[in-house]
Design a protein around this motif. Structure first.
Motif, PDB file in Angstrom:
ATOM      1  N   GLU A 265      18.964 -34.293  -2.548  1.00 34.23           N
ATOM      2  CA  GLU A 265      18.928 -35.260  -3.645  1.00 34.23           C
ATOM      3  C   GLU A 265      17.680 -36.131  -3.533  1.00 34.23           C
ATOM      4  O   GLU A 265      16.993 -36.400  -4.526  1.00 34.23           O
ATOM      5  CB  GLU A 265      20.183 -36.125  -3.606  1.00 34.23           C
ATOM      6  CG  GLU A 265      20.314 -37.111  -4.760  1.00 34.23           C
ATOM      7  CD  GLU A 265      20.859 -36.472  -6.015  1.00 34.23           C
ATOM      8  OE1 GLU A 265      20.326 -36.798  -7.085  1.00 34.23           O
ATOM      9  OE2 GLU A 265      21.795 -35.655  -5.932  1.00 34.23           O
ATOM     10  N   LYS A 266      17.378 -36.575  -2.303  1.00 35.93           N
ATOM     11  CA  LYS A 266      16.205 -37.434  -2.098  1.00 35.93           C
ATOM     12  C   LYS A 266      14.903 -36.687  -2.358  1.00 35.93           C
ATOM     13  O   LYS A 266      13.886 -37.302  -2.695  1.00 35.93           O
ATOM     14  CB  LYS A 266      16.212 -37.990  -0.673  1.00 35.93           C
ATOM     15  CG  LYS A 266      17.366 -38.958  -0.415  1.00 35.93           C
ATOM     16  CD  LYS A 266      17.392 -39.432   1.026  1.00 35.93           C
ATOM     17  CE  LYS A 266      18.559 -40.391   1.252  1.00 35.93           C
ATOM     18  NZ  LYS A 266      18.656 -40.835   2.669  1.00 35.93           N
ATOM     19  N   ALA A 267      14.928 -35.370  -2.193  1.00 33.55           N
ATOM     20  CA  ALA A 267      13.740 -34.567  -2.462  1.00 33.55           C
ATOM     21  C   ALA A 267      13.646 -34.159  -3.930  1.00 33.55           C
ATOM     22  O   ALA A 267      12.781 -33.358  -4.305  1.00 33.55           O
ATOM     23  CB  ALA A 267      13.756 -33.319  -1.582  1.00 33.55           C
ATOM     24  N   SER A 268      14.557 -34.700  -4.745  1.00 34.81           N
ATOM     25  CA  SER A 268      14.602 -34.413  -6.188  1.00 34.81           C
ATOM     26  C   SER A 268      14.827 -32.926  -6.468  1.00 34.81           C
ATOM     27  O   SER A 268      14.326 -32.393  -7.465  1.00 34.81           O
ATOM     28  CB  SER A 268      13.299 -34.877  -6.866  1.00 34.81           C
ATOM     29  OG  SER A 268      13.071 -36.248  -6.638  1.00 34.81           O
ATOM     30  N   GLY A 269      15.601 -32.282  -5.585  1.00 36.06           N
ATOM     31  CA  GLY A 269      15.827 -30.857  -5.758  1.00 36.06           C
ATOM     32  C   GLY A 269      17.264 -30.458  -5.978  1.00 36.06           C
ATOM     33  O   GLY A 269      17.549 -29.279  -6.249  1.00 36.06           O
ATOM     34  N   PHE A 270      18.187 -31.405  -5.874  1.00 35.93           N
ATOM     35  CA  PHE A 270      19.600 -31.047  -5.954  1.00 35.93           C
ATOM     36  C   PHE A 270      19.973 -30.494  -7.328  1.00 35.93           C
ATOM     37  O   PHE A 270      20.681 -29.501  -7.439  1.00 35.93           O
ATOM     38  CB  PHE A 270      20.468 -32.271  -5.630  1.00 35.93           C
ATOM     39  CG  PHE A 270      21.940 -31.971  -5.608  1.00 35.93           C
ATOM     40  CD1 PHE A 270      22.525 -31.366  -4.512  1.00 35.93           C
ATOM     41  CD2 PHE A 270      22.750 -32.291  -6.695  1.00 35.93           C
ATOM     42  CE1 PHE A 270      23.872 -31.072  -4.490  1.00 35.93           C
ATOM     43  CE2 PHE A 270      24.101 -32.010  -6.689  1.00 35.93           C
ATOM     44  CZ  PHE A 270      24.669 -31.402  -5.573  1.00 35.93           C
ATOM     45  N   GLY A 271      19.483 -31.147  -8.373  1.00 37.78           N
ATOM     46  CA  GLY A 271      19.816 -30.720  -9.728  1.00 37.78           C
ATOM     47  C   GLY A 271      19.350 -29.304 -10.012  1.00 37.78           C
ATOM     48  O   GLY A 271      20.097 -28.486 -10.560  1.00 37.78           O
TER      49      GLY A 271
END
Length: 395
Positions: A265-271
């Motif tokens: 999530e913090k790496a902006s990759g979860f979505g």
């Protein structure tokens, strides 16, 4: 069909699923709407490989699954699990009950292979369904590969309303106790947000300016590679799914400070990772003909009913032993059917419907939310992935 048109169509279907779920307050699961639309598409004008043509082939989905399962390990708060040990036991008892009835009655009715494929997605989430779907396909069991996806798609239809009913009864009971002065507010604690101090500070000394998104992705991928490496090294001795090892090593890497909590999530990759996995699992429906769907309908209903009945019986017995109310015990067990964030959403919606008083809402939240979060985390995030990793070897 061009790549971008394929991408637009399948992402729009995911949006329609979310829209319906929001409008119905999750009573109609988004995955159900998406599955129906994908089936209609495959039966009419979709190319068979529309997901791959859109840019999400199986190799991409596999990479995303490694990252997601390692990230699951970062969410585990050992301290919260210790505090909620009774909840953990009740959640485990619910899964044990589902397994017991399915392996006994379910095997007699539907056969052992069907039951093996049904158990992980029934007591878990997207990842466990995908593991079993892939395993069944590799074993040449195409109808069971589809079956694993359909179980995941349909289980929430029984889980959502049952959970809501149980939580409403529990909330009414707690409100009566609170209004008579017999109930105190507990401190809430989120299993997914609470930091865990390990005393190991080496990785904390890395300057924040170097802790870029790419570095975060590197750490997740590195732990995933270690899981794959350990799995291949152990293969001659014992067969352990790399997905199970991803979860274990994710927990350990977080405990020593190498990984941060909810790092994807913090790496902006979860979505994007969830987008890829959702499309990949829906891609499994391309082999589902109308005749096949009719053939598995009876088996699907039977497996879900047996699983839920087992959850009820065993969670009730565990609740009596641990002095939990039967409603809360069953609600915790039912989190296996959907996990986070549905457990959070349903609990909050029930609380909002029971009272307008903010202090009463806080009391209800403190008593009902932590067990529901822990239950969903234990069942969907931990146990179902382990189960899938073990059971897929029997196909």
């Amino acid at each position: 069909m061009s790549q971008m048109l394929a991408l637009v169509i399948i992402i729009f279907i995911l949006f329609i699923g979310d829209f319906v779920a929001v409008r119905t307050k999750a009573w109609v699961p988004s995955i159900f709407i998406c599955a129906i639309l994908f089936l209609l598409g495959y039966w009419t004008f979709f190319p068979t490989e529309i997901v791959a043509e859109a840019g999400i082939p199986s190799v991409v989905a596999t990479a995303l699954m490694y990252l997601l399962i390692v990230n699951m390990g970062t969410l585990l708060s050992l301290e919260e699990l210790k505090r909620q040990w009774k909840t953990v036991l009740i959640a485990l008892s619910g899964i044990l009950g589902a397994i017991a009835l399915l392996l006994s009655i379910g095997t007699l009715l539907f056969g052992i292979e069907t039951v093996i494929v049904a158990i992980p997605p029934l007591v878990g989430g997207l990842v466990s369904a995908l593991i079993m779907s892939e395993g069944a396909a590799e074993a040449g069991l195409m109808s069971l590969s589809v079956f694993a996806v359909v179980v995941y798609v349909m289980q929430g239809f029984l889980g959502y309303p049952l959970t809501s009913i149980m939580l409403k009864k529990e909330g009414e009971r707690l409100l009566k106790l609170n209004r008579s002065g017999q109930l105190a507010r507990k401190e809430t604690a989120s299993t997914v947000e609470q930091p865990q101090k390990t005393g190991i500070t080496f990785f904390e000394k890395i300057p924040e300016k170097y802790n870029t998104n790419y570095f975060k992705f590197f750490k997740l991928a590195f732990v995933g590679y270690l899981a794959y490496l350990v799995s291949t090294v152990l293969e001659p001795v014992v067969s352990i799914s790399p997905y199970v090892l991803c979860l274990v090593l994710g927990v350990l890497a977080t405990h020593v400070g190498f990984l941060e909590r909810n790092l994807l999530e913090k790496a902006s990759g979860f979505g994007f990772a969830m987008l890829g996995l959702m499309l990949y699992i829906l891609d499994g429906l391309k082999n589902a003909t109308p005749d096949m769907m009719m053939d598995i309908l009876f088996i699907l209903i039977g497996c879900i009913l047996l699983g839920v009945a087992g959850m009820y019986i065993f969670s009730l017995l565990a609740g009596i032993f641990l002095k939990f109310s039967k409603e809360m015990s069953f609600a915790v067990a039912l989190t296996a059917l959907y996990g986070f964030p549905a457990d959070y959403i349903i609990t909050n919606e029930v609380i909002e419907s029971l009272t307008d008083d903010e202090e009463e809402k806080e009391v209800l939240t403190s008593h009902m939310l932590p067990p529901m979060l822990v239950g969903g985390f234990v069942t969907v995030t931990i146990v179902s992935v382990v189960l899938a990793g073990v059971l897929v070897g029997f196909l």
